[in-house]
Design a protein around this motif. Structure first.
Motif, PDB file in Angstrom:
ATOM      1  N   THR A   1      27.962  31.247  88.080  1.00 43.16           N
ATOM      2  CA  THR A   1      29.408  31.482  88.347  1.00 43.16           C
ATOM      3  C   THR A   1      29.741  31.613  89.856  1.00 43.16           C
ATOM      4  O   THR A   1      28.521  31.728  90.606  1.00 43.16           O
ATOM      5  CB  THR A   1      30.002  32.755  87.552  1.00 43.16           C
ATOM      6  N   ASP A   2      30.834  31.578  90.228  1.00 40.01           N
ATOM      7  CA  ASP A   2      31.294  31.465  91.771  1.00 40.01           C
ATOM      8  C   ASP A   2      30.717  33.158  92.032  1.00 40.01           C
ATOM      9  O   ASP A   2      30.289  33.259  93.145  1.00 40.01           O
ATOM     10  CB  ASP A   2      32.742  31.187  92.069  1.00 40.01           C
ATOM     11  N   ASP A   3      31.273  34.064  91.273  1.00 41.36           N
ATOM     12  CA  ASP A   3      31.084  35.698  91.491  1.00 41.36           C
ATOM     13  C   ASP A   3      29.574  35.654  91.823  1.00 41.36           C
ATOM     14  O   ASP A   3      29.097  36.370  92.726  1.00 41.36           O
ATOM     15  CB  ASP A   3      31.748  36.220  90.490  1.00 41.36           C
ATOM     16  N   HIS A   4      28.739  35.296  90.785  1.00 41.69           N
ATOM     17  CA  HIS A   4      27.242  35.707  90.916  1.00 41.69           C
ATOM     18  C   HIS A   4      26.782  34.837  92.133  1.00 41.69           C
ATOM     19  O   HIS A   4      25.909  35.481  92.718  1.00 41.69           O
ATOM     20  CB  HIS A   4      26.631  35.009  89.613  1.00 41.69           C
ATOM     21  N   LEU A   5      27.104  33.600  92.473  1.00 47.71           N
ATOM     22  CA  LEU A   5      26.675  33.008  93.494  1.00 47.71           C
ATOM     23  C   LEU A   5      27.002  33.695  94.971  1.00 47.71           C
ATOM     24  O   LEU A   5      25.903  34.020  95.530  1.00 47.71           O
ATOM     25  CB  LEU A   5      27.135  31.498  93.553  1.00 47.71           C
ATOM     26  N   ARG A   6      28.205  34.116  95.085  1.00 45.61           N
ATOM     27  CA  ARG A   6      28.624  34.590  96.123  1.00 45.61           C
ATOM     28  C   ARG A   6      27.753  36.133  96.204  1.00 45.61           C
ATOM     29  O   ARG A   6      27.095  36.321  97.638  1.00 45.61           O
ATOM     30  CB  ARG A   6      30.120  35.178  95.947  1.00 45.61           C
ATOM     31  N   ARG A   7      27.546  36.670  95.188  1.00 42.60           N
ATOM     32  CA  ARG A   7      26.939  38.023  95.062  1.00 42.60           C
ATOM     33  C   ARG A   7      25.235  37.928  95.361  1.00 42.60           C
ATOM     34  O   ARG A   7      24.716  38.543  95.993  1.00 42.60           O
ATOM     35  CB  ARG A   7      27.084  39.060  94.016  1.00 42.60           C
TER      36      ARG A   7
END
Length: 187
Positions: free
Chosen positions: A46-52
């Motif tokens: 997910t975009d959130d997981h990638l960012r984190r």
């Protein structure tokens, strides 16, 4: 089932200071990551997981470690199911602990009811505990990416705990009304 994509993080950090290694591990577990083996974990892409994970990759570098972040898929349906089973097993362990705490909560209220300990202080304490349960289950549900088997049971147990607390609250208010002096009564 269509092919699911995951983010795969492999990393190494120096053994000392241990607090840095533990901090990274906690952050990954807090995101719901599943460890395939030491220093190798996956999360749904997910975009959130990638960012984190990108932020965590920088933290690993600052700890003088090494990290590699990849997007990946299972080679076939069986491999994909194995990864999903790992995620669900982790969430089911958390749901199991949650359910056990709810059962203990319900037993405590049953005992308070049995001994007729109907006080506002006890009610407030139990309401605070139920609020903690709601926060706890929300955290588990946020990380329940593939709907673990015990998810429904945990939600039903929370509902039951709410109902039991509502019945206890009714008893508290009734008992407190009985203890109030009636109008016109002499002191």
């Amino acid at each position: 089932m269509s092919a699911l994509e995951w983010l795969l993080l492999t990393y190494k950090v120096p053994a000392e200071p241990a607090r840095k290694r533990v901090s990274i591990w906690r952050k990954l577990k807090g995101m719901g990551a599943v460890y395939l083996q030491g220093g190798v974990c996956v999360l749904p892409k997910t975009d959130d997981h990638l960012r984190r994970l990108k932020v965590l990759e920088n933290e690993i570098a600052e700890a003088e470690g090494e990290a590699l972040l990849l997007a990946t898929v299972g080679l076939d349906q069986k491999q994909q199911e194995k990864i999903i089973a790992r995620f669900n097993a982790d969430r089911d362990d958390e749901y199991k602990e949650f359910i056990e705490k709810c059962i203990a909560f319900e037993a405590e209220i049953a005992e308070e009811t049995r001994v007729q300990h109907f006080t506002f202080a006890e009610l407030e304490e139990n309401e605070q505990e139920l609020t903690k349960f709601k926060t706890w289950i929300a955290k588990i549900q946020k990380l329940d990416f593939y709907t673990a088997e015990r998810a429904r049971e945990a939600q039903e147990r929370l509902t039951r705990s709410e109902e039991i607390l509502d019945a206890y609250a009714h008893n508290v208010f009734a008992a407190q009304e009985e203890n109030r002096p009636t109008e016109g009564a002499k002191s």
